[in-house]
Design a protein around this motif. Sequence first.
Motif, short mmCIF file in Angstrom:
data_model
loop_
_atom_site.label_atom_id
_atom_site.label_comp_id
_atom_site.label_asym_id
_atom_site.label_seq_id
_atom_site.Cartn_x
_atom_site.Cartn_y
_atom_site.Cartn_z
N UNK A 74 0.83 -1.21 0.00
CA UNK A 74 0.00 0.00 0.00
C UNK A 74 0.86 1.26 0.00
N UNK A 75 1.91 1.26 0.82
CA UNK A 75 2.80 2.42 0.90
C UNK A 75 3.50 2.63 -0.44
N UNK A 76 4.00 1.55 -1.05
CA UNK A 76 4.68 1.67 -2.34
C UNK A 76 3.72 2.17 -3.41
N UNK A 77 2.45 1.82 -3.31
CA UNK A 77 1.46 2.30 -4.27
C UNK A 77 1.09 3.76 -4.06
N UNK A 78 1.20 4.22 -2.82
CA UNK A 78 0.84 5.61 -2.48
C UNK A 78 1.95 6.59 -2.79
N UNK A 79 3.18 6.19 -2.59
CA UNK A 79 4.32 7.11 -2.69
C UNK A 79 5.03 6.88 -4.02
N UNK A 80 5.06 7.87 -4.90
CA UNK A 80 5.72 7.69 -6.20
C UNK A 80 7.22 7.45 -6.05
N UNK A 81 7.74 6.55 -6.87
CA UNK A 81 9.18 6.29 -6.87
C UNK A 81 9.64 5.30 -5.82
#
Length: 137
Positions: A74-81
Amino acid sequence: MTGLVVCVAVLLAATAFGVLHGRRSGRVRVRERDDGKRLGAAELGGELGERATLVQFSSAFCAPCRATRRILGEVAGMVPGVTHLEIDAEDRLALVRELEILKTPTVLVLDAEGRVVRRATGQPRKADVIAALGEAV
């Protein structure tokens, strides 16, 4: 009477250990021993993120690993890059020993160059991971 005293002492010690363990588990923190360690795509088996990489060490029998996988995804999907990579600790024992991974799940937060900037042992909280990413960028 002596048995009662021993029983109370053991209960107090176990309670203190449980409270301490609960407070430390999942905390994202800096370890001085991680300072300067750098990991690349070859060691990790996947490409690093543009801004940061969340590396999760898991094992097949680990129940908190599934929840950690969901949180980091979820965090990787929310934060670009930001990229999330999961590594099976049993398959990569040399890397586990090199990085001193003692239990699963363990999460390493890497900056864009692959340096370990934070580490969490146990299931981390989403807010703590996001805050650690802010320091990694």
